[in-house]
Every structure is written in C-alpha cells, then in structure tokens.
Write an enzyme that holds these catalytic residues in place. Structure first.
Site, PDB file in Angstrom:
ATOM      1  N   GLU A  18       0.797  -1.229   0.000  1.00  0.00           N
ATOM      2  CA  GLU A  18       0.000   0.000   0.000  1.00  0.00           C
ATOM      3  C   GLU A  18       0.825   1.272   0.000  1.00  0.00           C
ATOM      4  O   GLU A  18       0.359   2.313   0.485  1.00  0.00           O
ATOM      5  CB  GLU A  18      -0.929   0.010   1.215  1.00  0.00           C
ATOM      6  CG  GLU A  18      -0.254   0.209   2.570  1.00  0.00           C
ATOM      7  CD  GLU A  18       0.124  -1.064   3.294  1.00  0.00           C
ATOM      8  OE1 GLU A  18       0.333  -1.024   4.512  1.00  0.00           O
ATOM      9  OE2 GLU A  18       0.203  -2.118   2.633  1.00  0.00           O
TER      10      GLU A  18
ATOM     11  N   GLU B 200      -5.701  -2.475  -0.572  1.00  0.00           N
ATOM     12  CA  GLU B 200      -4.547  -1.580  -0.641  1.00  0.00           C
ATOM     13  C   GLU B 200      -4.982  -0.126  -0.718  1.00  0.00           C
ATOM     14  O   GLU B 200      -4.341   0.753  -0.131  1.00  0.00           O
ATOM     15  CB  GLU B 200      -3.648  -1.952  -1.823  1.00  0.00           C
ATOM     16  CG  GLU B 200      -3.170  -3.395  -1.844  1.00  0.00           C
ATOM     17  CD  GLU B 200      -2.547  -3.858  -0.541  1.00  0.00           C
ATOM     18  OE1 GLU B 200      -1.957  -3.031   0.190  1.00  0.00           O
ATOM     19  OE2 GLU B 200      -2.642  -5.065  -0.235  1.00  0.00           O
TER      20      GLU B 200
END
Length: 887
Positions: free
Chosen positions: A265, A299
């Site tokens: 992420e 994410e």
C-alpha cells in the site's frame, strides 16, 4: 545474506527514537549493478531521550560519504548499524551509498525484475536502500528524484505528486516526486521501467479531479480493466461509507511478477503482485476476479487505515491489517449485492479462517493478534494478524452497530490523522464515541482479544421446560492458551421445528427483542433464560460467525437438519451442512473404519442441490465437504491418511448417490452469453463445475467415457478460464484417463501466460493423492523447465501448495514429503528467506501427528535446524516448532 544471532524484540521494551527525521530528500541514479543513492535528512533530536550517537540501520549497502550540515564527519559500522556522532542540535544529514538491485533475490528493498526497478519496504526493506531510522514511528515528508537511462526506463515513479520531469545529458532523464503527507519508511516506493498504463480521470464527491493509473509490462494492458474498475469502486465506497476521500492528485498501481506479497500500500504508489492485479476472462477465474477486487480495495483502503494513521511499532500490525481486511470484506459484501451473495462471501471468509488461522492458533507459531515478542517481523504477517484481526474489528461493529462503528472510525481519524498509534488508541476511539454501548464498560475485557492467543471454545447446552414455556441456554468458554474469560458476542435465534423464527424475550425483559439478538458471554459460564417460548426450539448460535470461536452445542442430526432447512441465517444453514458431514467423517476417522454415508445425510444433500429457492453459489458451498485442516483441528492425534481416505470416500459416495442430480445441476446451471464476473453468473459456474467434478469422478470409477470426454472438450472449447480450469480440475482430481492429455493441451495453449501456468502447477500439486502419484508428479515438476524457486508465484504454486495445502500427499509413511520439504526450504532460504519461511510453516502442527509421521517430521526439523546458514526468518519457525515438542 546469512544473519547473525537473532535478537528477540519485546513489545514492552518500546521506546521512542532518540532522533526524529522531519524531511527526506532522496536522489537515485539507477543502475542494475550499482545504484547510487544520495539522501538528505532534516534530523531533530528527541528531547525526551538521552543524548547519544545517531544510529542508522542498513543492510547490503556500501556507504560512501556522511556529511552533517555539509561537512564530512566520521562514522563507524557495527553489523547492520551505521553509527554517527551527532551534534546536540537539529542538523541536516547527507548520506551517499550504493546498493546492487540485480543481486537482490530476497525482493526486499530495491530490486530488479524483468528489466525494471521495483521496491518493497515493508516491513524492514528501506534499510536495504539507504541508512535510516527504519521504524514505523519515524514519519517524514519525502521528496524523490529519479535519474535513469530514458530508453531502458522511460517510466519513473515515486510516492505522491509529480513536481517536474525532463531530459538529461547522455540519453538520461529525471522525474521529481513529492509526497506532502508524512509517512514511515516502510511506505516508501519507487518504480522505473518500460511500462504502459491504463489511465482514468475521475471527479470525487468533493469536486476534485484525480488521475488514476495502472502500470504493467507491455502485453498485459488488456488485463487491467477489472483492476481499474475495482479501484474506482473502492474510492467511491470509502468516501460514501466512511467519508474518507482520495487525498493525492493521482493514484498509481503497478504490477510485477516477482513479489513476495499480494500487494503493498505504498502511499499513492501501490505495487501489486501480478496475480492480484491482472485478469481477463481467458486467463482468470471467477475467484481471481473476486480476489483482485478485494486486494485492490484493501490496498486503497490502507491509504487511511495504515498510511494516514499508521502503527507506532510492528506489534501493532493488526491495527492496520486487521482493520483494513475488515474494510475490504465490507466492501466486497456490498459489491456482491444480494443477501445470499453476501452470505457466500462470509462463508468463504470463515472457510479460510478455519483452514489457516485456527491451525495457526493451535500450532507452534501461535501468537496473539498483538504479539508480545518476535524475532523476525516478516514471520508475523500471519492469518492471526490479518484474518483474526479482522474478526476482532468485526466484533466492534457487532457490539456497536454499523452506525456506532462509523462514529468510532470518525473519532479515530479526528484524533490520530498523521500519527503512529496503537491498538489501544483504536479501542479507545471506539469506546469513547459510543459511551452508552456495552463496549464502553467492558473495554479492558474486550482488549483481551488482542493479548490472548488461541481459539476460544464455546460449549452450549439448552433445556426446554414445556410447561413453563421457558428455554434455558447455558454458555461456557474455555481457551487453553488464555488465562481470563474473553468478551464474546454470540448472535443467535431460536428456530421452531416447523421452521418458524421464535420471538426472543429474556427473563427480565419487558418485551421480546425480535427474533434475533446478541448475547454477551463475558464469564466462564453464563445462563440465559428465555420466556414465552411456545414450542421446543432449536438454537441457532453464532449467526454470521459473530466471533472467531469453536462452538460445541451438541446438536443432533434432526436439529442440524432443521437449521439446514429453515434457518433464516444463511451462514448457519451452511454451518449445519458442514457439521453433518464433519460428524460422519470424524466417526470414521476416530473409529478406524471405512466411511459409509447414511441415507438421511445423502437425502439432505440432495435436498440442498434441488432446492428451488437457494442460490447456486450457496449450494456450491453447502455441498462442499469440510477442509482437511479443519477436520484435523477437531482431533487430538491426527492421522492425515485416515482423514484423506474418509474425505475421498465421502466424495465418492456423494458422486455415486446423487449421479442424476449432478447431471441435472450441470445442465441447468450453464451460463449463456458472454462472460461477466458478477455474483449470479459466478455462482452458476461454481455449481456447474462442482457437478462436473462429481460426474467425472463417478464416471472414472465406473469406466464410463461420456463425462470425462465432455470435460476434456470443455478444457478445449470453454470461452472463459473458470469453466476451462474447472473441467481440467475435474479430470486431474479424479485421476481420469484423459487428465494427462488435458494437462498437456492446457499448458501448450497458455505457456506464454505466467499466471495461468502457475494454476497448472498448483492443480497438480493440490490434487487428491492416490497411490503416491501426486507426490511423485510434484517431485518431477521441480525439474520442469518452467519451474524456478526465484519467482515467488511459481514456487508457491508447487511447493507451498504441496507441503502446506495437501496433507494427503505431503504426509507419507516413508517420510518422503518431509525430506523434500527440508531440502526445498534450505534451497529457497538461500534465495528468498521470506518465501522459505512460508514453506517452513508446513510443520507448525507436527506434534499432533500420529506415528510414524510425528517421528519422521521431528527428524526432518532437527536436520534443518542443524544447518548453520539458515536465515533468521526460517530459524525462528523451525526453532519454535521443535520447542513445541516439550510443551
């Protein structure tokens, strides 16, 4: 790299750093063999800590120069530490060092893949790029300049917003990026390569325009539409559900085939394993489409739950991961649409939890959602932190309600935006936002879910007083790994023998609570008395799987059949089908006799298959037998071959007894027209594939050629991967005569598609064992020209699937599986310790095995432990596994 003596890190030893770094200015001169990194840091002393030298962390780096306020200073190296005598004031630190990306097979830090540069910095990869205070509570604002050969690396990406770009002398070019939001080093990312992008401009609810980009290698662009649609849906959902907007001018997603995780992420620049990003009807199954949607959402949701508010230390990992898994689950269920489709999502979540997390909770690597210590943090990216952590967050919502949970989230961001915080901070925000909730007065008890490992067992017994119209329910809890009772929300209802949902009025209540309520089990044992119960009820407990526990309620077959037929909770209808099958398998395994399914059970399964109101997706789940791992968790001593034999016998008998029903199901659930990855069509394909598998299995047993022939034809002619792969799996899992020909045809057709070839390897590694053929085939596949340990996807598709996910093939009386495991863990550890550690987890539960498996497993573990060259990642797992023998 081989590591030295491993250090145990303890949560209670946490101290804030002696220095903070406010801004970071990085310049990369990218070269595969030797990349030069120049770093300028604005360093501030922490007045709360004693004065001393600045100690930075670095691995696999060559330091060149260190300057403070532009003047060279001396430094020394001790192991992975760079020690600099620092002045008693704020100062600018300049570092120059090199690293070797093309030699970085661990795929942590800066590395190359397919001729491009990528990074992976979580958890401790940034220290393999430059020397730094590589810990999550050091949050800085980053500016990054990338310089590289323009012809080789036309795309240069970093976190945040693009400030400028242009050409340089010598055929090079540059790009300068700035991320205005402070972030820890684990969220840093750069990408450079010859990539192409799918682009989409959107306008969010605030009226701001944003550029969305999905970057992939040339040739994969046609497989990015679903990922882009999933990203757009995630942005819309998060703003609507939690009022959390996209906060950068652009959001970028990049795909790479060499990646240890599913995705990462990094702020504004998410890097994905291609298996979690690329999809087309020709190459991806319905499950792939669903997984990609969930991971893209996961994410993106980290942008707030993990990035804007991050972890103070790695012990708080579930603060971001458990919370974000919960959020992606909520998103996926909302995207699924119908109540039935939502229920199927929940069923699949619980299947995964029971197959992976429950064994982890009972094994040598058992740990709490917030561990108290670790040796190698990479080993704690586990199902406990992610999946059980998500269940804990789900219990907040169960206790507070959807609206109360949203209030808690709003207060959490109001208090902590831009901070590195703890699980306690999240819990406090939830309680403080809902002062009148049951959570606010029981917060400390609820937080035991973070501190106590193990899976709680709930025992339930009920007694009906017909004369008084009273039903008494006694609930008790125990957990061998915990010391104190936990707060367990038990969602429940009472079902009459004719299927009626009964009103629930607890003794002392003025009126009924409706037909469903949540009981709070907070003591070792509690009694709940319901009044005005007019008929003898069947309890429907733990609806929607309201807590991650094992339930023992002693329901009889007639009571389970009542729930299977009538329960208004779809999850508990499914659970009834699972328990009916589980009881029969356990009786055979524990009794040491061959399994024989009874008429009542077979008729119940036939009724599910033929039920006119049940959705196809639910039927496909309800007709599946319990997973071998979940069956094993019910036993004190595990004989993997006995479980395997009973499960295979059950499938054989279901295939034989319901032959005509399977034929009807296959024909009735064909999906006409073009492929759509929507829940209704996916459910029909799932049931048709299950029916085909049963028909091929039965035809192979009898020697009839029709259904294997139809499956082989479907392998060749299907217009989508779900049906094509389903037919191939039917042949391979039944050991049908046409299986080899189908495998050859499939591989030849898709040899150029790496992710499809991964499926080809996986299918052969996961096939039900028969006479050792699956194990021997898997060993031969290690020599296949398409197999390599260097690519995580390929290694997982064969070795992890065989050793960790196929107990019938792995646990062999001749110990061949354990010998292979030890060899491959060692070989993989020399290349990629994180990946090797995942494979090493196959032995977590070896102490529960029956002989001769237990003794052979111990020998394999001991031989592996004797290797002096093991990484900390693998050594921690092997050591804990061996320690389990003495407990």
């Amino acid at each position: 790299m081989r590591e030295g003596q491993a250090q145990v890190i303890h949560r209670l030893d946490y101290q804030a750093p002696a220095f903070w770094i406010a801004t970071v200015d990085l310049t990369f001169d990218l070269d595969p063999a030797k990349t030069l990194i120049t770093a300028k840091h604005a360093v501030k002393r922490n007045p709360a800590q004693a004065h001393g030298p600045l100690v930075l962390l670095g691995e696999e780096l060559t330091p060149l120069r260190v300057l403070i306020d532009g003047e060279p200073v001396s430094f020394r190296q001790e192991g992975h530490e760079l020690i600099i005598e620092a002045p008693d004031r704020d100062f600018e630190l300049t570092l120059r060092n090199t690293c070797a990306p093309e030699k970085n097979t661990a795929l942590s830090g800066l590395y190359t893949s397919g001729g491009s540069f990528f990074t992976q910095c979580e958890a401790e990869g940034f220290r393999r790029i430059t020397y730094f205070l590589d810990r999550p509570d050091v949050m800085a604002v980053y500016t990054v300049t990338l310089r590289a050969d323009k012809a080789k690396y036309p795309i240069l990406l970093a976190n945040g917003n693009l400030l400028e770009q242009g050409d340089l002398d010598g055929g090079k070019h540059f790009a300068k990026w700035h991320d205005p939001f402070p972030k820890p080093s684990y969220l840093f990312a750069v990408v450079a390569g010859d990539l192409v992008a799918r682009e989409q401009r959107i306008t969010t609810r605030s009226g701001k325009e944003h550029l969305l980009q999905v970057f992939v290698r040339r040739g994969d662009l046609d497989k990015t539409e679903h990922a882009m649609n999933s990203l757009i849906a995630s942005i819309i959902w998060d703003e609507a559900r939690f009022n959390l907007p996209l906060d950068l001018e652009r959001f970028m997603v990049v795909g790479v085939s060499d990646f240890n995780m599913g995705a990462m992420e990094n702020k504004g620049l998410n890097i994905f394993n291609t298996s979690a990003l690329l999809a087309s009807p020709a190459t991806a199954t319905d499950a792939d489409f669903q997984r990609i949607e969930a991971i893209v959402a996961h994410e993106y949701f980290h942008n707030w739950t993990g990035n804007r508010v991050t972890c103070r230390d790695w012990f708080q990992l579930s603060l971001k991961e458990g919370l974000t898994v919960f959020r992606d689950r909520e998103f996926s269920m909302d995207m699924a649409g119908s109540d039935s489709a939502r229920a199927v999502q929940r069923i699949q979540q619980v299947r995964n939890l029971r197959a992976i997390q429950f064994p982890e909770d009972a094994g040598s690597m058992a740990h709490s959602v917030r561990p108290d210590s670790y040796t190698e943090i990479n080993n704690f990216y586990t199902a406990t932190v992610y999946e059980k952590g998500a269940e804990v967050v789900g219990m907040y919502q169960t206790l507070l309600g959807r609206e109360g949970f949203a209030k808690g989230m709003a207060l959490y961001f109001q208090r902590h935006d831009g901070q590195a915080v703890t699980c306690d901070d999240f819990a406090a925000a939830m309680a403080d936002a809902n002062p009148d909730s049951p959570l606010s007065t029981r917060l400390e008890q609820f937080k035991r879910w973070y501190s106590q490992p193990g899976t709680p067992h709930i025992s339930a017994r009920g007694e009906y007083d017909a004369a008084a119209h009273r039903y008494t329910l006694v609930l008790s809890q125990r957990n061998g790994k915990a010391t104190e009772p936990q707060l367990i929300p038990v969602r429940m209802g009472l079902v009459g023998h004719e299927g009626q949902a009964l009103p629930l009025q607890l003794e002392g209540d003025i009126e009924a609570r409706g037909t469903e309520t949540v009981l709070l089990l907070e003591k070792a044992e509690q009694t709940f008395t319901f009044i005005n119960v007019l008929v003898d009820p069947t309890p429907s407990l733990l609806r929607g799987f309201s807590a991650p526990v094992l339930l023992e309620d002693g329901l009889s077959d007639p009571e389970l059949l009542t729930l299977l037929r009538f329960d208004s909770d779809a999850f508990n209808r499914w659970e009834a089908s699972q328990r009916l099958g589980l009881k029969r398998i356990l009786r055979a395994v524990q009794g040491g006799h061959a399994l024989q399914l009874d008429h009542a059970y077979l008729e119940a399964m036939r009724a599910v298959l033929r039920h006119p109101q049940l959705d196809a997706a639910f039927k496909a789940e309800a007709l599946r037998l319990p997973d071998a791992a979940y069956i094993a968790e019910q036993l004190e001593v595990v004989d993997p071959q006995a479980i395997h034999a009973s499960v295979e016998a059950a499938w054989d008998q279901l295939a034989q007894a319901l032959r005509g029903d399977w034929e009807w199901a296959f024909e009735a659930h064909q999906v006409k027209g073009g492929y759509r990855p929507v829940a209704e069509d996916a459910g029909r394909r799932a049931l048709a594939n299950l029916a085909l598998a049963m028909l091929v299995r039965e035809s192979t047993r009898t020697g009839e050629p029709v259904w294997p022939g139809r499956a082989y034809q479907q392998v060749k002619d299907a217009n989508n991967m779900t049906e094509r792969f389903g037919a191939l799996a039917a042949l391979v899992n039944a050991h049908a005569g046409l299986a080899d020909a189908a495998l050859s045809h499939f591989h030849q057709q898709f040899a150029h598609e790496a992710l499809v070839v991964d499926k080809w390897f996986m299918l052969q590694a996961r096939a039900p064992e028969r006479d050792g053929k699956v194990f021997e085939r898997a060993k031969k596949l290690l020599q296949h020209p398409g197999f390599t340990l260097k690519n995580p996807n390929r290694a997982r598709s064969l070795l992890v699937q065989l050793c960790n996910m196929n107990p019938g093939a792995f646990h062999r009386a001749d110990a061949g599986g354990y010998v292979l495991w030890a060899e491959q863990v060692a070989a993989m550890d020399a290349i990629n310790p994180q990946l090797a550690a995942r494979l090493a987890r196959a032995m977590d539960r070896w102490t529960t095995l029956a002989e001769p498996y237990r003794g052979a497993a111990q020998v394999a573990l001991q031989r592996l432990a004797e290797r002096s060259s093991l990484s900390n990642d693998v050594r921690e797992i092997v050591t804990k596994a061996l320690e389990g023998a003495s407990k």
